[in-house]
Write a protein that holds these residues in place. Structure first.
Motif, PDB file in Angstrom:
ATOM      1  N   GLN A   1       0.828  -1.211   0.000  1.00  0.00           N
ATOM      2  CA  GLN A   1       0.000   0.000   0.000  1.00  0.00           C
ATOM      3  C   GLN A   1       0.862   1.261   0.000  1.00  0.00           C
ATOM      4  O   GLN A   1       0.469   2.297  -0.531  1.00  0.00           O
ATOM      5  CB  GLN A   1      -0.901  -0.010   1.246  1.00  0.00           C
ATOM      6  N   GLY A   2       2.034   1.175   0.613  1.00  0.00           N
ATOM      7  CA  GLY A   2       2.913   2.341   0.735  1.00  0.00           C
ATOM      8  C   GLY A   2       3.713   2.666  -0.501  1.00  0.00           C
ATOM      9  O   GLY A   2       4.478   3.632  -0.512  1.00  0.00           O
ATOM     10  N   GLN A   3       3.565   1.870  -1.564  1.00  0.00           N
ATOM     11  CA  GLN A   3       4.364   2.047  -2.783  1.00  0.00           C
ATOM     12  C   GLN A   3       3.714   3.046  -3.723  1.00  0.00           C
ATOM     13  O   GLN A   3       2.510   2.990  -3.969  1.00  0.00           O
ATOM     14  CB  GLN A   3       4.530   0.701  -3.503  1.00  0.00           C
ATOM     15  N   GLY A   4       4.540   3.939  -4.283  1.00  0.00           N
ATOM     16  CA  GLY A   4       4.001   4.928  -5.209  1.00  0.00           C
ATOM     17  C   GLY A   4       4.628   4.920  -6.577  1.00  0.00           C
ATOM     18  O   GLY A   4       4.169   5.642  -7.466  1.00  0.00           O
ATOM     19  N   TYR A   5       5.682   4.139  -6.756  1.00  0.00           N
ATOM     20  CA  TYR A   5       6.408   4.113  -8.023  1.00  0.00           C
ATOM     21  C   TYR A   5       6.804   2.666  -8.317  1.00  0.00           C
ATOM     22  O   TYR A   5       7.096   1.898  -7.397  1.00  0.00           O
ATOM     23  CB  TYR A   5       7.684   4.973  -7.936  1.00  0.00           C
ATOM     24  N   ILE A   6       6.865   2.312  -9.580  1.00  0.00           N
ATOM     25  CA  ILE A   6       7.200   0.950  -9.962  1.00  0.00           C
ATOM     26  C   ILE A   6       8.677   0.660  -9.657  1.00  0.00           C
ATOM     27  O   ILE A   6       9.526   1.543  -9.774  1.00  0.00           O
ATOM     28  CB  ILE A   6       6.881   0.727 -11.471  1.00  0.00           C
ATOM     29  N   TRP A   7       8.965  -0.565  -9.260  1.00  0.00           N
ATOM     30  CA  TRP A   7      10.336  -1.080  -9.075  1.00  0.00           C
ATOM     31  C   TRP A   7      11.120  -0.369  -7.966  1.00  0.00           C
ATOM     32  O   TRP A   7      12.348  -0.325  -7.996  1.00  0.00           O
ATOM     33  CB  TRP A   7      11.131  -1.059 -10.387  1.00  0.00           C
ATOM     34  N   THR A   8      10.397   0.208  -6.994  1.00  0.00           N
ATOM     35  CA  THR A   8      11.097   0.710  -5.805  1.00  0.00           C
ATOM     36  C   THR A   8      11.127  -0.424  -4.774  1.00  0.00           C
ATOM     37  O   THR A   8      10.210  -1.256  -4.737  1.00  0.00           O
ATOM     38  CB  THR A   8      10.389   1.939  -5.217  1.00  0.00           C
ATOM     39  N   PRO A   9      12.162  -0.473  -3.921  1.00  0.00           N
ATOM     40  CA  PRO A   9      12.296  -1.608  -3.017  1.00  0.00           C
ATOM     41  C   PRO A   9      11.376  -1.502  -1.807  1.00  0.00           C
ATOM     42  O   PRO A   9      11.037  -0.402  -1.360  1.00  0.00           O
ATOM     43  CB  PRO A   9      13.763  -1.538  -2.587  1.00  0.00           C
ATOM     44  N   GLY A  10      11.004  -2.664  -1.277  1.00  0.00           N
ATOM     45  CA  GLY A  10      10.247  -2.728  -0.038  1.00  0.00           C
ATOM     46  C   GLY A  10      11.088  -3.319   1.083  1.00  0.00           C
ATOM     47  O   GLY A  10      12.229  -3.749   0.879  1.00  0.00           O
ATOM     48  N   LEU A  11      10.495  -3.352   2.276  1.00  0.00           N
ATOM     49  CA  LEU A  11      11.123  -4.008   3.424  1.00  0.00           C
ATOM     50  C   LEU A  11      10.029  -4.692   4.252  1.00  0.00           C
ATOM     51  O   LEU A  11       9.937  -4.542   5.457  1.00  0.00           O
ATOM     52  CB  LEU A  11      11.915  -2.999   4.265  1.00  0.00           C
ATOM     53  N   TYR A  12       9.165  -5.444   3.531  1.00  0.00           N
ATOM     54  CA  TYR A  12       8.043  -6.103   4.221  1.00  0.00           C
ATOM     55  C   TYR A  12       7.957  -7.590   3.912  1.00  0.00           C
ATOM     56  O   TYR A  12       7.153  -8.290   4.510  1.00  0.00           O
ATOM     57  CB  TYR A  12       6.718  -5.401   3.908  1.00  0.00           C
ATOM     58  N   SER A  13       8.779  -8.100   2.977  1.00  0.00           N
ATOM     59  CA  SER A  13       8.773  -9.535   2.698  1.00  0.00           C
ATOM     60  C   SER A  13      10.134 -10.131   3.042  1.00  0.00           C
ATOM     61  O   SER A  13      11.141  -9.406   3.116  1.00  0.00           O
ATOM     62  CB  SER A  13       8.469  -9.788   1.213  1.00  0.00           C
ATOM     63  N   GLU A  14      10.171 -11.436   3.212  1.00  0.00           N
ATOM     64  CA  GLU A  14      11.438 -12.114   3.497  1.00  0.00           C
ATOM     65  C   GLU A  14      12.432 -11.908   2.358  1.00  0.00           C
ATOM     66  O   GLU A  14      13.636 -11.705   2.595  1.00  0.00           O
ATOM     67  CB  GLU A  14      11.217 -13.621   3.698  1.00  0.00           C
ATOM     68  N   THR A  15      11.945 -11.958   1.120  1.00  0.00           N
ATOM     69  CA  THR A  15      12.827 -11.772  -0.038  1.00  0.00           C
ATOM     70  C   THR A  15      13.459 -10.388  -0.007  1.00  0.00           C
ATOM     71  O   THR A  15      14.652 -10.222  -0.319  1.00  0.00           O
ATOM     72  CB  THR A  15      12.018 -11.960  -1.342  1.00  0.00           C
ATOM     73  N   GLN A  16      12.680  -9.389   0.369  1.00  0.00           N
ATOM     74  CA  GLN A  16      13.199  -8.018   0.450  1.00  0.00           C
ATOM     75  C   GLN A  16      14.208  -7.882   1.592  1.00  0.00           C
ATOM     76  O   GLN A  16      15.269  -7.256   1.421  1.00  0.00           O
ATOM     77  CB  GLN A  16      12.040  -7.038   0.635  1.00  0.00           C
ATOM     78  N   VAL A  17      13.912  -8.460   2.743  1.00  0.00           N
ATOM     79  CA  VAL A  17      14.856  -8.417   3.877  1.00  0.00           C
ATOM     80  C   VAL A  17      16.185  -9.049   3.451  1.00  0.00           C
ATOM     81  O   VAL A  17      17.269  -8.496   3.696  1.00  0.00           O
ATOM     82  CB  VAL A  17      14.279  -9.136   5.112  1.00  0.00           C
ATOM     83  N   ASN A  18      16.117 -10.207   2.795  1.00  0.00           N
ATOM     84  CA  ASN A  18      17.331 -10.891   2.363  1.00  0.00           C
ATOM     85  C   ASN A  18      18.078 -10.094   1.300  1.00  0.00           C
ATOM     86  O   ASN A  18      19.315 -10.078   1.283  1.00  0.00           O
ATOM     87  CB  ASN A  18      16.995 -12.293   1.835  1.00  0.00           C
ATOM     88  N   GLY A  19      17.335  -9.423   0.421  1.00  0.00           N
ATOM     89  CA  GLY A  19      17.969  -8.578  -0.589  1.00  0.00           C
ATOM     90  C   GLY A  19      18.722  -7.417   0.040  1.00  0.00           C
ATOM     91  O   GLY A  19      19.855  -7.097  -0.336  1.00  0.00           O
TER      92      GLY A  19
END
Length: 363
Positions: free
Chosen positions: A67-85
């Motif tokens: 929900q907090g995303q406003g632009y395509i291909w910006t990184p998140g910090l809410y999934s395990e894959t993102q944390v590991n990245g």
């Protein structure tokens, strides 16, 4: 005449974060997270590690939820894959002796239905559309009409911020910068041009600051204050967010942040990426009212940065665009060497070109 040229290159304790110089890399959206997961990957690790000579790296704005995303291909910090990245990124920076903090972000109304779960409307303090554009798969597009948040929605977002703070620790970040600037969600609550609520989150200065302070208080229950800062932009018209009372609302907000003992405030002086004199504002008053460190940002040259630190107007100075084209910006500033220029065509999206291939001085 005193020679202050070394002022930018002195170590400093930013709360509990030891920085080797007074140069920060400002958050820079580059839209290069992995498609489909919005997770950082090896190319991002290379990019940040190239710039690890900065006293402090502040990550690109990182959404706390879909929900907090406003632009395509910006990184998140809410999934395990993102944390590991992100762990790949922090490991690469630490291997070079650098320090990196994550800028946590909810864009609020500056989004598009194509970026939201099930094509939902973006959320905001009030149902007022932003007269600005966002970046989606097909290119730049008008933002979508937002829906006003109810109390349950506000509580859920605060929970998302807390989870992101916990994830930041797991990802190996040295600290957090809460994004409360540039017309995104917290700034939308602060400014009366974007917040017309009549409940406890609208109207008075205290009410408009309430949401941001509730976010801070919740995050500080799981993350140390001395590794935490907040970015603000009192008079920037970025993303169509303005307020009639910048001195009052930001004076109050910063005084309240100071009471909480956080490490720093990061202040966009003037219009984000634009004129510093867009509107009158007493930044020195903010500096005086805040017990922690002051990171100054927006249009600083080498000479301005040296002067600001030498005269005590700032503890660190954050550089944005110069860091895009100059991975070795610290060395160039130290030597007063010429800077590479930014290629605007490769700013957003793409791969290594215009991202990790800008030449260093030695080359």
């Amino acid at each position: 005449m005193t020679d202050h040229s070394n002022a930018l290159f002195q170590p400093f304790m930013l709360g509990d974060i030891p920085v080797t110089n007074r140069i920060a890399m400002a958050p820079l959206t580059r839209n290069r997270a992995a498609r489909g997961t919005d997770a950082p990957h090896g190319l991002n690790a290379t990019y940040y590690a190239q710039r690890a000579d900065a006293g402090l790296l502040i990550s690109e704005a990182t959404q706390i939820s879909r929900q907090g995303q406003g632009y395509i291909w910006t990184p998140g910090l809410y999934s395990e894959t993102q944390v590991n990245g992100w762990k790949q990124v922090t490991d690469a920076v630490h291997a070079k002796g650098g320090h990196i903090i994550v800028q946590l972000w909810h864009v609020g109304r500056v989004s598009h239905v194509s970026l939201q779960d099930d094509g939902a409307a973006p959320v905001a303090p009030s149902a007022i559309a932003a007269k600005t554009k966002t970046f989606i798969e097909t290119g730049f597009a008008e933002t979508s009409m937002p829906q006003a948040l109810d109390q349950a929605g506000i509580d859920a977002i605060i929970g998302d911020y807390v989870q992101a703070a916990q994830n930041a620790t797991r990802a190996g970040f040295d600290g957090i910068e809460l994004h409360a600037a540039n017309g995104y969600l917290i700034d939308q609550f602060l400014k009366d041009g974007t917040n017309t609520r009549t409940d406890r989150y609208g109207g008075s200065v205290e009410n408009r600051a309430r949401f941001g302070l509730e976010v801070v208080d919740a995050m500080l229950k799981v993350f140390p204050a001395k590794r935490f800062g907040v970015r603000i932009s009192p008079v920037s018209p970025a993303n169509d967010a303005v307020t009639s009372d910048p001195a009052e609302v930001f004076g109050y907000f910063v005084a309240e942040l100071s009471k909480r003992g956080i490490a720093f405030i990061h202040v966009v002086e003037g219009a984000t990426g634009g004129p510093r004199d867009v509107a009158p504002f007493d930044y020195a008053a903010l500096r005086r009212s805040f017990k922690g460190a002051y990171i100054a940002n927006n249009g600083y040259t080498r000479a301005m940065a040296i002067e600001a630190v030498a005269e005590g107007r700032a503890d660190l100075v954050a550089f944005g665009r110069p860091f895009i084209a100059n991975p070795d910006l610290v060395a160039r500033l130290r030597q007063d060497a010429p800077l590479n220029t930014v290629n605007p065509a490769t700013l957003y999206g793409g791969g290594a070109e215009g991202y990790t291939d800008y030449p260093a001085l030695a080359a």
